[in-house]
Each structure stands twice: as C-alpha cells, then as structure tokens.
Write a protein that holds these residues in place. Structure first.
Motif, PDB file in Angstrom:
ATOM      1  N   VAL A  45      -6.367 -44.877-105.075  1.00 40.08           N
ATOM      2  CA  VAL A  45      -6.739 -43.472-105.286  1.00 40.08           C
ATOM      3  C   VAL A  45      -8.056 -43.402-106.047  1.00 40.08           C
ATOM      4  N   PRO A  46      -8.841 -42.341-105.835  1.00 40.62           N
ATOM      5  CA  PRO A  46     -10.212 -42.308-106.368  1.00 40.62           C
ATOM      6  C   PRO A  46     -10.334 -41.905-107.832  1.00 40.62           C
ATOM      7  N   PHE A  47      -9.266 -41.980-108.614  1.00 39.67           N
ATOM      8  CA  PHE A  47      -9.344 -41.663-110.041  1.00 39.67           C
ATOM      9  C   PHE A  47      -8.192 -42.376-110.745  1.00 39.67           C
ATOM     10  N   GLY A  48      -8.202 -42.323-112.066  1.00 39.74           N
ATOM     11  CA  GLY A  48      -7.235 -43.069-112.854  1.00 39.74           C
ATOM     12  C   GLY A  48      -6.029 -42.259-113.286  1.00 39.74           C
ATOM     13  N   GLU A  49      -5.162 -42.923-114.047  1.00 35.86           N
ATOM     14  CA  GLU A  49      -3.914 -42.320-114.512  1.00 35.86           C
ATOM     15  C   GLU A  49      -4.159 -41.145-115.448  1.00 35.86           C
ATOM     16  N   ASN A  50      -5.269 -41.141-116.177  1.00 35.58           N
ATOM     17  CA  ASN A  50      -5.519 -40.066-117.147  1.00 35.58           C
ATOM     18  C   ASN A  50      -5.624 -38.705-116.469  1.00 35.58           C
ATOM     19  N   LEU A  51      -6.267 -38.656-115.303  1.00 35.45           N
ATOM     20  CA  LEU A  51      -6.398 -37.384-114.601  1.00 35.45           C
ATOM     21  C   LEU A  51      -5.031 -36.904-114.116  1.00 35.45           C
ATOM     22  N   ILE A  52      -4.205 -37.810-113.623  1.00 37.61           N
ATOM     23  CA  ILE A  52      -2.875 -37.431-113.159  1.00 37.61           C
ATOM     24  C   ILE A  52      -2.039 -36.933-114.333  1.00 37.61           C
ATOM     25  N   LYS A  53      -2.163 -37.585-115.477  1.00 40.50           N
ATOM     26  CA  LYS A  53      -1.455 -37.129-116.679  1.00 40.50           C
ATOM     27  C   LYS A  53      -1.878 -35.709-117.044  1.00 40.50           C
ATOM     28  N   LYS A  54      -3.175 -35.428-116.941  1.00 42.95           N
ATOM     29  CA  LYS A  54      -3.694 -34.090-117.249  1.00 42.95           C
ATOM     30  C   LYS A  54      -3.097 -33.056-116.293  1.00 42.95           C
ATOM     31  N   TYR A  55      -3.038 -33.368-114.990  1.00 39.09           N
ATOM     32  CA  TYR A  55      -2.442 -32.459-114.016  1.00 39.09           C
ATOM     33  C   TYR A  55      -0.984 -32.160-114.369  1.00 39.09           C
ATOM     34  N   LYS A  56      -0.250 -33.197-114.757  1.00 39.28           N
ATOM     35  CA  LYS A  56       1.166 -33.023-115.096  1.00 39.28           C
ATOM     36  C   LYS A  56       1.336 -32.101-116.303  1.00 39.28           C
ATOM     37  N   ASP A  61      -6.778 -30.911 -99.839  1.00 34.07           N
ATOM     38  CA  ASP A  61      -7.668 -32.067 -99.967  1.00 34.07           C
ATOM     39  C   ASP A  61      -6.797 -33.320-100.042  1.00 34.07           C
ATOM     40  N   ALA A  62      -6.731 -34.057 -98.936  1.00 34.18           N
ATOM     41  CA  ALA A  62      -5.828 -35.204 -98.856  1.00 34.18           C
ATOM     42  C   ALA A  62      -6.293 -36.365 -99.725  1.00 34.18           C
ATOM     43  N   PHE A  63      -7.596 -36.562 -99.833  1.00 34.79           N
ATOM     44  CA  PHE A  63      -8.112 -37.735-100.532  1.00 34.79           C
ATOM     45  C   PHE A  63      -8.071 -37.554-102.047  1.00 34.79           C
ATOM     46  N   GLY A  64      -8.634 -36.468-102.549  1.00 33.21           N
ATOM     47  CA  GLY A  64      -8.727 -36.278-103.987  1.00 33.21           C
ATOM     48  C   GLY A  64      -7.678 -35.366-104.592  1.00 33.21           C
ATOM     49  N   GLY A  65      -7.045 -34.504-103.765  1.00 36.52           N
ATOM     50  CA  GLY A  65      -6.063 -33.568-104.290  1.00 36.52           C
ATOM     51  C   GLY A  65      -4.641 -34.101-104.265  1.00 36.52           C
ATOM     52  N   PHE A  66      -4.207 -34.595-103.120  1.00 40.80           N
ATOM     53  CA  PHE A  66      -2.843 -35.077-102.923  1.00 40.80           C
ATOM     54  C   PHE A  66      -2.376 -36.039-104.022  1.00 40.80           C
ATOM     55  N   PRO A  67      -3.173 -37.092-104.374  1.00 40.51           N
ATOM     56  CA  PRO A  67      -2.650 -38.084-105.320  1.00 40.51           C
ATOM     57  C   PRO A  67      -2.365 -37.545-106.702  1.00 40.51           C
ATOM     58  N   ALA A  68      -2.986 -36.408-107.064  1.00 43.87           N
ATOM     59  CA  ALA A  68      -2.746 -35.809-108.374  1.00 43.87           C
ATOM     60  C   ALA A  68      -1.732 -34.682-108.304  1.00 43.87           C
ATOM     61  N   ASN A  69      -1.832 -33.816-107.264  1.00 48.21           N
ATOM     62  CA  ASN A  69      -0.985 -32.620-107.309  1.00 48.21           C
ATOM     63  C   ASN A  69       0.462 -32.872-106.919  1.00 48.21           C
ATOM     64  N   ILE A  70       0.744 -33.835-106.044  1.00 47.53           N
ATOM     65  CA  ILE A  70       2.144 -34.087-105.693  1.00 47.53           C
ATOM     66  C   ILE A  70       2.919 -34.667-106.882  1.00 47.53           C
ATOM     67  N   PRO A  71       2.423 -35.701-107.573  1.00 43.30           N
ATOM     68  CA  PRO A  71       3.138 -36.145-108.773  1.00 43.30           C
ATOM     69  C   PRO A  71       3.288 -35.053-109.827  1.00 43.30           C
ATOM     70  N   ALA A  72       2.278 -34.192-109.978  1.00 42.84           N
ATOM     71  CA  ALA A  72       2.355 -33.125-110.972  1.00 42.84           C
ATOM     72  C   ALA A  72       3.426 -32.101-110.602  1.00 42.84           C
ATOM     73  N   ILE A  73       3.503 -31.747-109.331  1.00 41.77           N
ATOM     74  CA  ILE A  73       4.534 -30.809-108.875  1.00 41.77           C
ATOM     75  C   ILE A  73       5.924 -31.387-109.115  1.00 41.77           C
ATOM     76  N   VAL A  74       6.098 -32.650-108.787  1.00 40.94           N
ATOM     77  CA  VAL A  74       7.388 -33.322-109.006  1.00 40.94           C
ATOM     78  C   VAL A  74       7.778 -33.259-110.478  1.00 40.94           C
ATOM     79  N   GLU A  75       6.855 -33.626-111.363  1.00 40.32           N
ATOM     80  CA  GLU A  75       7.161 -33.635-112.790  1.00 40.32           C
ATOM     81  C   GLU A  75       7.395 -32.227-113.316  1.00 40.32           C
TER      82      GLU A  75
END
Length: 257
Positions: free
Chosen positions: A61-72, A170-184
């Motif tokens: 994925v094109p970014f790190g865990e910190n961005l996903i944590k922020k989305y969550k 946005d499948a490339f940059g949006g999906f990897p962050a927003n799906i885990p955030a929605i789940v959490e």
C-alpha cells in the motif's frame, strides 16, 4: 465508447481484496475522464471480504500504518463531537466528515449508526444509513462524500454482515485506509454498547472504482516486482515465493499448510 468492466472479488482478507482489486483495474479498467478532467481507469466492483480482522494492510500500500491509525481515530463518535464543536469558519473543517454523518446526522430513530446497531434484529433489511445529502452535495462541483451508504444485517445472535456503498472510490489510495477504519468504527460501536456482535463479513460496492492516472505508474511498479499469490491472492514479492506440492505459495500461505 467502451463498456465499463464489472468485477466480483471474493477475498479472505482486506489485503487480498485490495491486491485483487488494483490488479483487475490495472488490467481491465476503462479509461475515463470525469468532469473535473482527472483521468482514471475504472471498473464497477463488488467485493466480498470474509475476514476483516487479520491481514488488513498489504505491504505494497502507498502509505504507512500511521495514516491508517489516523483514519481509524477519525471514524468515531468522539471525533464527530469534536468536529461539530468547531466554528463554521474554522480551517480544520473540510468538505464532508464521515464521523459527523454517521453519528450526528438527522433526528429520527435509526438515522445514526448507534441507533441502527442498538435496534438490530435478525432478518431485517432496513438498518441502513445514508451519508449523502442531495441538497448539500449535488450542487458542489467536487469534494462530495465518496462513501454514501451502509447497511448492517444481523445474521444470528452474534454475527453481522456490513454492506458499504461508494459512488466513487479511489482503489489505490483510499481503499487501504478507509476499509480498515470502517471496520474498526463499527467494532467500537458494538463494544461501547456492550453488544456481542462480531463482523462475519463485509461486502463493499463501488459504482466507479478507480485508479487515478497519477497513481498508475506506482501500480505498474508494484506489478513489475510483485504478483498475486495463487493461494491467498495477496500482492507478494516475486522473489519470496516458495515451491510446495500444491504449487508456489507466499511465505504466509506456506506457514499455514
């Protein structure tokens, strides 16, 4: 004018779903120029994810865990409370806020995520939330919500299935962050309301699921050095595959044999 490809993806994990999706768009996507002139490759996609808890993020994925944590952190009731407390001219406000729509939208019962979840009953198909407001979002030229609706279905006493609908995704940059955030975000609501629910599966549909032209070079680079594991369908470095009696496998699949 070419026809837009429709794809159905069945995946064990979020990582596998993302891997298959960007592969499908890269190989089969229709070139499309929206009215704001940014070229994309797109498909219509429906994605079934069986396990939403493990292997949420693929290493490619094109970014790190910190961005996903922020989305969550932003997909919570606490964030909604903070957001609505800001003045209208506060520069921290932006064009739309999913947390506000989920937790503070409307006055009627079942119109917020908490109300929907606390009133679930098996067999009901009416536990739906809409994050799109015609009168607000249609007049805008761009920057409208991409995620526009959800449904929660109670399958039995403890298991729910979540449905997600995107008008544009946005499948490339949006999906990897927003799906885990929605789940959490959903799991947090279950826990706060002391409900015994777990997410049995998630089904997401994107009417226009795309990779932006600016990201296609990055996707091309990914598939130059990686490919999908034949077993788990996750993007995996080509050099890391291991030969087995069932064919080649990624290290994770080899460990599970």
């Amino acid at each position: 004018m070419s026809d837009m490809e429709a794809v159905l993806i069945k995946a064990k994990t979020i990582s596998s779903a993302w891997s298959q999706l960007i592969s499908e768009i890269y190989e089969k996507g229709e070139e499309h120029k929206p009215d704001y002139k940014t070229m994309t490759k797109r498909v219509h996609a429906t994605i079934y994810i069986e396990d939403v808890n493990n292997m949420q993020v693929n290493p490619a994925v094109p970014f790190g865990e910190n961005l996903i944590k922020k989305y969550k952190e932003e997909l919570t009731e606490e964030y909604a409370d903070w957001y609505v407390s800001l003045s209208d001219d506060d520069k921290r406000k932006f064009d739309y806020c999913y947390a506000k729509q989920l937790f503070r939208y409307g006055q009627t019962a079942y119109n917020t995520l908490q109300e929907n979840v606390s009133n679930l009953r098996p067999g009901s198909r009416r536990h739906v939330g809409v994050l799109w407001e015609n009168e607000v979002h249609i007049p805008k030229y761009e920057d409208q919500p991409c995620w526009i609706a959800y449904k929660v279905e109670l399958l039995n006493d403890t298991q729910v299935r979540i449905y997600i609908l995107y008008r544009s995704w946005d499948a490339f940059g949006g999906f990897p962050a927003n799906i885990p955030a929605i789940v959490e975000g959903f799991k947090k609501v279950f826990k706060e309301q002391d409900l015994p629910y777990e997410i049995e599966s998630l089904i997401a549909t994107g009417w226009d699921t795309h990779i932006y032209e600016a990201d296609l070079q990055a996707v091309e680079k990914i598939f130059k050095n990686n490919e999908l594991c034949p077993m788990c369908k996750c993007i995996t470095p080509k050099h890391s595959f291991i030969s087995t009696t069932r064919g080649k496998a990624c290290p994770e699949c080899k460990k599970s044999m």
